[in-house]
Motif scaffolding. Structure first.
Motif, PDB file in Angstrom:
ATOM      1  N   THR A 108      34.071   5.625 -29.409  1.00 14.16           N
ATOM      2  CA  THR A 108      34.680   5.956 -27.977  1.00 14.16           C
ATOM      3  C   THR A 108      36.106   5.710 -28.062  1.00 14.16           C
ATOM      4  O   THR A 108      36.490   4.889 -29.161  1.00 14.16           O
ATOM      5  CB  THR A 108      33.852   5.177 -27.072  1.00 14.16           C
ATOM      6  OG1 THR A 108      34.175   3.808 -27.313  1.00 14.16           O
ATOM      7  CG2 THR A 108      32.604   5.401 -26.909  1.00 14.16           C
ATOM      8  N   LYS A 109      36.916   5.924 -27.151  1.00 11.91           N
ATOM      9  CA  LYS A 109      38.303   5.700 -27.052  1.00 11.91           C
ATOM     10  C   LYS A 109      38.469   4.054 -27.022  1.00 11.91           C
ATOM     11  O   LYS A 109      39.441   3.370 -27.422  1.00 11.91           O
ATOM     12  CB  LYS A 109      39.050   6.111 -25.857  1.00 11.91           C
ATOM     13  CG  LYS A 109      39.425   7.681 -25.806  1.00 11.91           C
ATOM     14  CD  LYS A 109      40.079   8.295 -24.804  1.00 11.91           C
ATOM     15  CE  LYS A 109      39.886   9.893 -24.473  1.00 11.91           C
ATOM     16  NZ  LYS A 109      40.296  10.209 -23.116  1.00 11.91           N
ATOM     17  N   LYS A 110      37.579   3.362 -26.360  1.00 16.75           N
ATOM     18  CA  LYS A 110      37.599   2.170 -26.201  1.00 16.75           C
ATOM     19  C   LYS A 110      37.283   1.202 -27.448  1.00 16.75           C
ATOM     20  O   LYS A 110      37.936   0.292 -27.743  1.00 16.75           O
ATOM     21  CB  LYS A 110      36.478   1.612 -25.145  1.00 16.75           C
ATOM     22  CG  LYS A 110      36.553   0.218 -24.754  1.00 16.75           C
ATOM     23  CD  LYS A 110      35.690  -0.151 -23.493  1.00 16.75           C
ATOM     24  CE  LYS A 110      35.519  -1.703 -23.368  1.00 16.75           C
ATOM     25  NZ  LYS A 110      34.789  -1.965 -22.185  1.00 16.75           N
ATOM     26  N   ASP A 111      36.223   1.790 -28.217  1.00 10.98           N
ATOM     27  CA  ASP A 111      36.068   1.279 -29.732  1.00 10.98           C
ATOM     28  C   ASP A 111      37.411   1.171 -30.429  1.00 10.98           C
ATOM     29  O   ASP A 111      37.685   0.234 -31.031  1.00 10.98           O
ATOM     30  CB  ASP A 111      34.930   2.092 -30.409  1.00 10.98           C
ATOM     31  CG  ASP A 111      33.628   2.139 -29.737  1.00 10.98           C
ATOM     32  OD1 ASP A 111      33.395   1.237 -29.012  1.00 10.98           O
ATOM     33  OD2 ASP A 111      32.838   3.037 -29.933  1.00 10.98           O
TER      34      ASP A 111
ATOM     35  N   HIS B  43      42.842 -10.292 -28.638  1.00  7.47           N
ATOM     36  CA  HIS B  43      42.076  -9.587 -29.672  1.00  7.47           C
ATOM     37  C   HIS B  43      42.595  -9.784 -31.060  1.00  7.47           C
ATOM     38  O   HIS B  43      41.863  -9.417 -32.239  1.00  7.47           O
ATOM     39  CB  HIS B  43      42.445  -8.053 -29.419  1.00  7.47           C
ATOM     40  CG  HIS B  43      41.765  -7.571 -28.183  1.00  7.47           C
ATOM     41  ND1 HIS B  43      40.502  -7.342 -27.836  1.00  7.47           N
ATOM     42  CD2 HIS B  43      42.363  -7.159 -27.016  1.00  7.47           C
ATOM     43  CE1 HIS B  43      40.267  -6.923 -26.941  1.00  7.47           C
ATOM     44  NE2 HIS B  43      41.452  -6.728 -26.239  1.00  7.47           N
TER      45      HIS B  43
ATOM     46  N   ARG C 177      40.407   1.327 -29.245  1.00  5.28           N
ATOM     47  CA  ARG C 177      41.356   0.412 -28.777  1.00  5.28           C
ATOM     48  C   ARG C 177      41.072  -1.056 -29.109  1.00  5.28           C
ATOM     49  O   ARG C 177      42.124  -1.795 -29.372  1.00  5.28           O
ATOM     50  CB  ARG C 177      41.360   0.634 -27.290  1.00  5.28           C
ATOM     51  CG  ARG C 177      42.208  -0.290 -26.489  1.00  5.28           C
ATOM     52  CD  ARG C 177      42.112   0.118 -25.056  1.00  5.28           C
ATOM     53  NE  ARG C 177      43.021  -0.841 -24.166  1.00  5.28           N
ATOM     54  CZ  ARG C 177      42.778  -2.203 -23.887  1.00  5.28           C
ATOM     55  NH1 ARG C 177      41.744  -2.661 -24.367  1.00  5.28           N
ATOM     56  NH2 ARG C 177      43.787  -2.863 -23.638  1.00  5.28           N
ATOM     57  N   ARG C 178      39.898  -1.431 -29.271  1.00  2.00           N
ATOM     58  CA  ARG C 178      39.419  -2.659 -29.477  1.00  2.00           C
ATOM     59  C   ARG C 178      39.613  -3.000 -31.044  1.00  2.00           C
ATOM     60  O   ARG C 178      39.759  -4.229 -31.302  1.00  2.00           O
ATOM     61  CB  ARG C 178      38.053  -3.023 -28.943  1.00  2.00           C
ATOM     62  CG  ARG C 178      37.764  -4.374 -29.145  1.00  2.00           C
ATOM     63  CD  ARG C 178      36.495  -4.700 -28.375  1.00  2.00           C
ATOM     64  NE  ARG C 178      36.652  -4.912 -26.871  1.00  2.00           N
ATOM     65  CZ  ARG C 178      36.026  -5.295 -26.089  1.00  2.00           C
ATOM     66  NH1 ARG C 178      34.812  -5.755 -26.177  1.00  2.00           N
ATOM     67  NH2 ARG C 178      36.157  -5.548 -24.638  1.00  2.00           N
TER      68      ARG C 178
END
Lengths: 86, 414
Positions: free
Chosen positions: B65-68, B136, B70-71
């Motif tokens: 996902t986009k979040k994956d 992060h 990003r993280r």
């Protein structure tokens, strides 16, 4: 910044933190965690983005105030009232 | 090593997933190698400026996902893409595979430089006040990150870690996977290497300071191992992961078998931080052959490590002449001439590009050898165009790295 502007700023941050989700329909009085897939790292992202964008420092003990949009805006209003919209 | 071993101790390749600058899977990569298609492009990175690099174009969103994204890290994304592709390719009944018995062994040249550079760059906007340093940073820079992201994404609960082995890491990952299967630590190993190194300016700047960074007006002609006009390394990103299984398990499920890990070796030069040592390289190749129970004249294709540096290519050529003699049976080739040096992924990718030769009996060539350096003379070096072989049963894959680490993997047709 006015409360509506603060809310807009929060939604803007949420949009970057949860890019796969539609944040426009987030309910103001329901915990964010119940509406979006957010974990503890995401809440730290909210805190960091507020710090970076508005230089607002939120002590760890106050993180609980970020539960809903309403509680977040209420908590931030006195801290951000003198700020200009970013 | 394999002669006489029971099938449960023989390790085979049953799946391949890769991301190369000139191909997003094995068939595309192989086609590019056979059709003389370079993966080197103009590239620009902060502080350093314009240079060249091998840049991958796989679909990051296919499995994340986009979040994956990003993280995580670029190395994580490359690893996740390769892992999914390898599992899909293997034909394993993945939903019913016991994920506790899957191991992830990922070779890396380095990890964490990209994120550290990003954070310091970002921190500059905040007058280096570390209150603005991202939470992060640690999960992105821990050395197991690329393997850990694969574990999280695929729900694999067996062991995961990276193997830091400089540019020998791709082979080292494969070797680790084979060993863990033999030890019974896992039933399926996802093993190979990944590299995100083109996203750190430091690697370009350091190679340039060392006088080892390639430049050329035509990007496709910049990476030219063995050529007299070579002037250094083209840095590339990429990844290649294999599904490894015991032969007994692979046969039981009727898996397609690409080849068997017939032998391997890792040794150390113990002589210099960066300069290679041809004697130790030759010993490493000889040890791998001995373990495989093979003679040098039984090797059909040698996938060389040569990176296009002045000294490295000469040293490897000398090592190969020592092992294979002046009139060898083997054909020699080099995939870095097409894609640049994919660092921790290089060994695994370069082996992958040769595996289809078991089927089509074609040895891909080495690009850009317009004028062979006499010091790199290798009888059997395939240049200009691919060469058909009578048969291909054994492929030997070299991969060497800084601090004097040498690795060799031998794959045999089965």
């Amino acid at each position: 910044m006015s409360p509506p502007e603060i809310k807009e700023a929060i939604l803007d941050i949420l949009e970057s933190i949860a890019p796969d989700e539609d944040v426009t329909n987030v309910k103001d009085d329901v915990p964010l965690r119940e509406q979006l897939e957010l974990d503890s790292m995401d809440f730290l992202d909210i805190v960091m983005e507020l710090r970076k964008r508005y230089r607002v420092q939120i002590p760890e003990d106050d993180y609980v105030q970020l539960a809903t949009i309403n509680s977040t805006v209420e908590y931030l209003a006195p801290l951000m009232k003198d700020l200009q919209k970013a | 090593m394999i002669a006489g071993l029971p099938d449960r101790e023989r390790i085979v390749i049953t799946g391949v997933g890769l991301a190369a600058p000139n191909g997003n899977n094995l068939s595309e990569f192989r086609e590019s190698l056979l059709e003389n298609r370079s993966g080197v492009s103009p590239y620009e990175i902060r502080y350093f400026g314009k240079t060249l690099a091998g840049i991958c174009h796989f679909d990051e969103r296919r499995y994340q996902t986009k979040k994956d994204q990003r993280r995580g890290t670029r190395a994580g994304s490359i690893g996740i893409y390769c892992a999914h592709e390898a599992v899909n390719d293997s034909g394993l009944d993945w939903p019913n595979v016991d994920k506790a018995n899957v191991g992830i062994y990922i070779g890396v040249t380095e990890h964490g430089n990209v994120e550290t550079e990003n954070e310091i760059h970002e921190l500059r906007s905040y007058d280096y006040d570390t209150k603005f340093w991202s939470h992060h940073h640690n999960p992105r820079t821990v050395a197991n990150n690329p393997a850990g992201e694969i574990s999280l994404n695929l729900g694999i609960t067996g062991p995961h870690y990276t193997i830091g082995a400089a540019c020998a890491a791709g082979n080292a990952g494969i070797i680790q996977g084979a060993q863990m299967l033999r030890l019974g630590e896992c039933d399926v190993a996802l093993a190979g290497g990944v590299s995100e190194s083109i996203h750190t300016f430091g690697i370009f700047a350091s190679f340039r300071s060392q006088g080892a960074l390639a430049s050329h007006d035509d990007p496709a002609r910049a990476s030219r191992p063995f050529d007299v006009d070579r002037n250094g390394i083209v840095v590339a990103e990429g990844g290649c992961l294999y599904v490894l299984e015991r032969l007994s398990d692979a046969r039981k499920r009727g898996a397609r078998i690409y080849g068997e890990i017939a032998g391997y070796a890792i040794n150390s030069d113990a002589s210099d931080f960066v300069l290679p040592n041809s004697d130790r390289q030759a010993e490493c190749v000889e040890r791998a052959l001995r373990r495989a129970g093979l003679a040098a004249e039984q090797v059909d294709i040698v996938s060389t490590h040569a990176t296009g540096t002045a000294s490295g290519d000469v040293q490897e050529s000398a090592a190969l002449r020592r092992v294979f003699g002046e009139s060898p049976h083997a054909q020699f080739n080099n995939a870095k001439s097409f894609i640049g040096h994919a660092m921790g992924a290089a060994g695994a990718l370069e082996l992958g590009g040769n595996l289809p030769a078991f089927g089509d009996r074609v040895c891909h060539h080495t690009m850009n050898v317009d004028a062979l350096d006499p010091e790199c003379a290798l009888q059997g070096l395939v240049t200009r165009e691919p060469r058909e072989c009578k048969s291909v049963n054994v492929i030997l894959n070299n991969s060497f790295g800084m601090l004097g680490i040498n690795s060799v993997v031998i794959v045999q047709r089965i």
